[in-house]
Design an enzyme around this catalytic site. Structure first.
Site, PDB file in Angstrom:
ATOM      1  N   GLY A  48       0.861  -1.185   0.000  1.00  0.00           N
ATOM      2  CA  GLY A  48       0.000   0.000   0.000  1.00  0.00           C
ATOM      3  C   GLY A  48       0.897   1.234   0.000  1.00  0.00           C
ATOM      4  O   GLY A  48       2.050   1.176  -0.435  1.00  0.00           O
ATOM      5  N   ARG A  68     -18.890   0.170  10.921  1.00  0.00           N
ATOM      6  CA  ARG A  68     -19.260   1.588  10.740  1.00  0.00           C
ATOM      7  C   ARG A  68     -18.876   2.025   9.332  1.00  0.00           C
ATOM      8  O   ARG A  68     -18.075   1.364   8.663  1.00  0.00           O
ATOM      9  CB  ARG A  68     -18.531   2.473  11.770  1.00  0.00           C
ATOM     10  CG  ARG A  68     -17.034   2.426  11.626  1.00  0.00           C
ATOM     11  CD  ARG A  68     -16.306   3.396  12.553  1.00  0.00           C
ATOM     12  NE  ARG A  68     -14.865   3.216  12.445  1.00  0.00           N
ATOM     13  CZ  ARG A  68     -14.102   3.817  11.552  1.00  0.00           C
ATOM     14  NH1 ARG A  68     -14.616   4.670  10.699  1.00  0.00           N
ATOM     15  NH2 ARG A  68     -12.795   3.592  11.499  1.00  0.00           N
ATOM     16  N   PHE A 116     -11.555  12.643   9.547  1.00  0.00           N
ATOM     17  CA  PHE A 116     -11.233  13.015  10.929  1.00  0.00           C
ATOM     18  C   PHE A 116     -10.489  14.343  10.946  1.00  0.00           C
ATOM     19  O   PHE A 116      -9.798  14.692   9.990  1.00  0.00           O
ATOM     20  CB  PHE A 116     -10.356  11.930  11.577  1.00  0.00           C
ATOM     21  CG  PHE A 116     -11.066  10.609  11.730  1.00  0.00           C
ATOM     22  CD1 PHE A 116     -11.861  10.347  12.830  1.00  0.00           C
ATOM     23  CD2 PHE A 116     -10.968   9.644  10.748  1.00  0.00           C
ATOM     24  CE1 PHE A 116     -12.541   9.152  12.964  1.00  0.00           C
ATOM     25  CE2 PHE A 116     -11.641   8.435  10.865  1.00  0.00           C
ATOM     26  CZ  PHE A 116     -12.427   8.193  11.976  1.00  0.00           C
ATOM     27  N   GLU A 161      -8.142  -2.896   2.962  1.00  0.00           N
ATOM     28  CA  GLU A 161      -6.954  -2.925   3.807  1.00  0.00           C
ATOM     29  C   GLU A 161      -7.259  -3.703   5.072  1.00  0.00           C
ATOM     30  O   GLU A 161      -8.128  -3.310   5.848  1.00  0.00           O
ATOM     31  CB  GLU A 161      -6.540  -1.507   4.165  1.00  0.00           C
ATOM     32  CG  GLU A 161      -6.314  -0.659   2.930  1.00  0.00           C
ATOM     33  CD  GLU A 161      -5.830   0.732   3.245  1.00  0.00           C
ATOM     34  OE1 GLU A 161      -5.651   1.056   4.426  1.00  0.00           O
ATOM     35  OE2 GLU A 161      -5.653   1.489   2.287  1.00  0.00           O
TER      36      GLU A 161
END
Ligand code: FMN
Length: 161
Positions: free
Chosen positions: A28, A117, A122, A92
């Protein structure tokens, strides 16, 4: 690469869970380990593109296995990581186990068992990290339930499956 499988899927179950899928682990951006202290194993886009529409973006908990390892608890993020504004959809997996080495190129099997969720943005990285730690706590609790623990014993996780 082997194909995604869904051996236990009850076609009348509109939740589509548990959902079983496997593929090779690729690199990644490397932010999971370095910035967040929460390493993740990423699937290539061809695996991500196999996800049916019923698996919406968001955070899931479930089971994971690397090659012929034990089956460990995991949490997975499916989507575009709004905090990092990724351009490509990703899957991921953070495996709740301390591995000594990374496992790029190995085969990762996962069972998505439950939804936690939606993906969120954020105000700070600390908020993202704290929320992921809370996801991990929830996964630990949910996966102790007998019906969830049973999924780790599915034939999908047997060698040569
Ligand atoms: C359980 C879990 C929950 C996550 N939740 C969010 C989220 O709500 N918003 C977000 O932008 N990224 C979320 N992420 C993604 C992380 O930002 C991502 O794993 C990190 O950027 C590392 O990505 P990389 O391995 O491609 O470097 C989550 C990741 C995990 C494992």
């Amino acid at each position: 690469m082997r194909h995604s499988q869904n051996p236990d899927r009850n076609m009348c179950d509109s939740t589509a869970l548990p959902f079983f899928i496997n593929g090779e682990v690729i690199k990644g951006f490397g932010r999971g380990s370095k910035e967040l202290g929460i390493p993740t194993a990423n699937f290539p886009l061809e695996v991500v593109n196999k996800l049916p529409d019923s698996i919406t973006t968001g955070i899931y908990y479930g089971w994971a296995q690397v090659d012929d390892s034990s089956v460990y608890k995991m949490v997975m993020s499916v989507g575009w990581n709004p905090y990092y504004k990724n351009k490509e959809k990703s899957m991921e997996t953070h495996i709740i186990h301390k591995f000594e080495t990374d496992f790029y190129g190995k085969n990762l099997k996962v069972a998505l068992v439950g939804y936690i969720r939606p993906e969120l943005n954020f105000a700070s990285m600390d908020d993202l990290i704290n929320t992921i730690h809370n996801d991990i706590k929830q996964a630990e609790i949910q996966l102790e339930k007998p019906e969830q623990a049973e999924i780790a014993k599915n034939d999908f996780f047997k060698p040569n499956c």
